[in-house]
Design a protein around this motif. Structure first.
Motif, mmCIF file in Angstrom:
data_model
loop_
_atom_site.group_PDB
_atom_site.id
_atom_site.type_symbol
_atom_site.label_atom_id
_atom_site.label_comp_id
_atom_site.label_asym_id
_atom_site.label_seq_id
_atom_site.Cartn_x
_atom_site.Cartn_y
_atom_site.Cartn_z
ATOM 1 N N ARG A 41 0.709 -1.275 0.078
ATOM 2 C CA ARG A 41 0.064 -0.071 -0.034
ATOM 3 C C ARG A 41 0.910 1.246 0.055
ATOM 4 N NH1 ARG A 41 -4.782 0.559 1.824
ATOM 5 N NH2 ARG A 41 -4.188 2.111 3.539
ATOM 6 N N ASP A 53 -1.477 1.651 9.656
ATOM 7 C CA ASP A 53 -2.229 0.947 8.720
ATOM 8 C C ASP A 53 -2.991 -0.304 9.155
ATOM 9 O OD1 ASP A 53 -2.348 0.453 5.741
ATOM 10 O OD2 ASP A 53 -1.456 -1.472 5.932
ATOM 11 N N HIS A 54 -2.591 -0.829 10.241
ATOM 12 C CA HIS A 54 -3.258 -2.193 10.740
ATOM 13 C C HIS A 54 -4.846 -1.822 11.112
ATOM 14 C CE1 HIS A 54 -3.572 -6.309 12.039
ATOM 15 N NE2 HIS A 54 -3.883 -5.751 13.153
ATOM 16 N N TRP A 55 -4.814 -0.885 11.809
ATOM 17 C CA TRP A 55 -6.201 -0.312 12.501
ATOM 18 C C TRP A 55 -6.524 0.687 11.674
ATOM 19 C CZ3 TRP A 55 -2.015 -1.694 15.957
ATOM 20 C CH2 TRP A 55 -2.572 -2.927 16.695
ATOM 21 N N ARG A 56 -6.405 1.055 10.330
ATOM 22 C CA ARG A 56 -6.850 2.118 9.388
ATOM 23 C C ARG A 56 -8.110 2.421 9.515
ATOM 24 N NH1 ARG A 56 -4.971 -1.677 6.067
ATOM 25 N NH2 ARG A 56 -6.340 -2.575 4.488
ATOM 26 N N ASP A 57 -9.217 1.263 9.514
ATOM 27 C CA ASP A 57 -10.546 1.188 9.627
ATOM 28 C C ASP A 57 -11.187 2.027 10.962
ATOM 29 O OD1 ASP A 57 -10.779 -0.060 7.218
ATOM 30 O OD2 ASP A 57 -11.075 -2.063 8.087
ATOM 31 N N ARG A 58 -10.186 1.732 12.188
ATOM 32 C CA ARG A 58 -10.637 2.349 13.188
ATOM 33 C C ARG A 58 -10.260 3.637 13.613
ATOM 34 N NH1 ARG A 58 -9.640 -1.606 18.322
ATOM 35 N NH2 ARG A 58 -10.750 -3.061 16.763
ATOM 36 N N ARG A 69 -8.638 5.772 11.109
ATOM 37 C CA ARG A 69 -9.180 6.586 9.811
ATOM 38 C C ARG A 69 -7.890 7.545 9.540
ATOM 39 N NH1 ARG A 69 -14.029 6.256 7.699
ATOM 40 N NH2 ARG A 69 -13.893 8.215 7.126
ATOM 41 N N TYR A 70 -8.049 8.956 9.961
ATOM 42 C CA TYR A 70 -7.264 9.831 9.552
ATOM 43 C C TYR A 70 -5.948 10.091 10.676
ATOM 44 C CZ TYR A 70 -10.864 10.753 6.103
ATOM 45 O OH TYR A 70 -11.842 10.447 4.937
#
Length: 411
Positions: free
Chosen positions: A105, A362-367, A369-370
């Motif tokens: 990514r 990156d591992h917790w990007r869904d949580r 976010r920014y």
């Protein structure tokens, strides 16, 4: 974003090029050798003249590279430091490559590369003729090459693996503290391949370890070639191995106490940085403080803990490898028989913290976010705030340093 920057190589080169411009800006200030340049610049001059052994407690390669800079650019501040700036830019590119190869990514690769660029340790070491910058560049590039070898046709895998081994041999030829990374690479290969035999296709354990050890050791000894040409006390095939013991005795001698000495377990907390320079020079009061960017060093410790927990709970490979790399890099120091420790020994572990931070975000990007953008903004803001005492900029007067002293131990 332009289409060509969507490919990893052009983007990595662009970021590394911008980092190089930052590192090289006003690199000739101060105009005299400072901190350990007083040891390594004279040693490089002696090596360039092939006169005799000098600074024999360390291998030759980093001093050969400083000598190369002097030969290319002249015996002046630019010549002393030019290749150090390139080594630091190579670190930035290597960190980008590691993250790209590990995650596939673009975003985490860019985050890690930018955090590396604005980590104070990288910036300061980019602008001084010391050994650690070259050692770190070869380690990071070597790690990236070994990761690159995880996929491809068998012939490509072998070439990339051998390239990684050669780079780790070059790192050890700069400074012996890179040697444990050869062992780390071997352990990582065995652990990562055990559950996924499709990694490093065509490269079995015995062949991998033989190539890793053989290529790194051979490369290390080849860097001693100039010492065979000294006018006085040249090395010979009979003395090159005993000389390694002489180096060991020099490195392990008991040294007197030093103002800036510190214990290894304080380094992760940014507790005792080092003033490389603080005096009137080039017409102004100037300072260079080797300090870690608090956003990277302190935030990185949180990321290490989070990644370690993620691995323990879910066996997530990315967080586990990232946390393990930093933990291993600091765990070697209680075992190294040095009588004194200094914060600049933490240079390479401080680089891995940018990797761990980017992996965690990156591992917790869904949580989260920014959060990566917020971390970047804080890290860049701190870099701009501390820039005057990282870059030897002109300061108002002798007491100006107090503006940046967050902790009493920093003074």
């Amino acid at each position: 974003m332009p289409h060509f920057l969507r490919r990893p190589l052009p983007l990595a080169l662009l970021i590394a090029g911008l980092a190089e411009l930052l590192f090289a800006w006003r690199v000739t200030i101060p105009s005299k050798p400072f901190f350990d340049e007083v040891h390594y610049v004279p040693a490089a001059r002696t090596l360039l003249a092939l006169a005799q052994p000098a600074n024999i407690e360390h291998p030759l390669l980093a001093k050969e590279l400083i000598a190369l800079g002097i030969w290319l650019f002249g015996d002046d501040p630019l010549g002393w430091r030019a290749l150090s700036t390139i080594a630091a830019a190579a670190v930035v590119a290597g960190v980008f490559a590691l993250m790209w190869l590990g995650t596939g990514r673009r975003r985490p690769a860019v985050v890690a590369a930018v955090l590396t660029t604005v980590n104070f340790t990288v910036f300061v070491q980019a602008r001084i003729a010391m050994l650690d910058g070259f050692m770190a560049a070869f380690v990071v590039l070597g790690a990236a090459s070994l990761a690159w070898a995880m996929r491809g046709a068998p012939a490509q895998v072998r070439r990339r693996w051998c390239l990684g081994a050669v780079l780790l041999g070059l790192a050890t030829a700069c400074k012996w503290t890179a040697a444990p990374y050869v062992a780390f690479a071997a352990v990582a290969f065995l652990l990562l391949r055990r559950g996924r035999p499709d990694r490093w296709p065509g490269l079995g354990p015995l062949k991998a370890l033989a190539l890793l050890g053989g290529a790194s050791v051979a490369t290390y000894f080849l860097t001693f070639a100039p010492a065979f040409l000294y006018a006085r006390e040249p090395l010979t095939l009979a003395t090159v191995l005993p000389f390694q013991w002489t180096m060991y005795l020099q490195q392990t001698q008991v040294l007197p106490a030093h103002t800036y000495q510190s214990a290894w377990y304080t380094w992760p907390f940014d507790w005792r940085p080092i003033w490389y320079l603080y005096e009137p020079v080039d017409g102004a009061q100037r300072g260079v403080l080797l300090l870690g960017n608090p956003a990277v060093l302190w935030g990185g410790l949180v990321a290490v803990a989070a990644c370690a927990v993620a691995w323990l709970r879910t066996r997530a490979t990315g967080p586990g490898v990232a946390a393990g790399l930093w933990i291993a890099s600091i765990a070697i120091w209680p075992l190294i028989p040095k009588s004194l420790g200094f914060f600049y020994y933490y240079y390479l572990p401080s680089i891995w913290l940018a990797v761990v931070l980017a992996v965690a975000l990156d591992h917790w990007r869904d949580r989260l976010r920014y959060w990566d953008e917020a971390v970047l903004l804080v890290a860049i803001g701190l870099f701009l705030h501390f820039y005057p005492i990282l870059s030897a900029a002109a300061l108002p007067g002798p007491g100006a340093f107090t503006r940046w002293m967050w902790l009493r131990s920093w003074a």
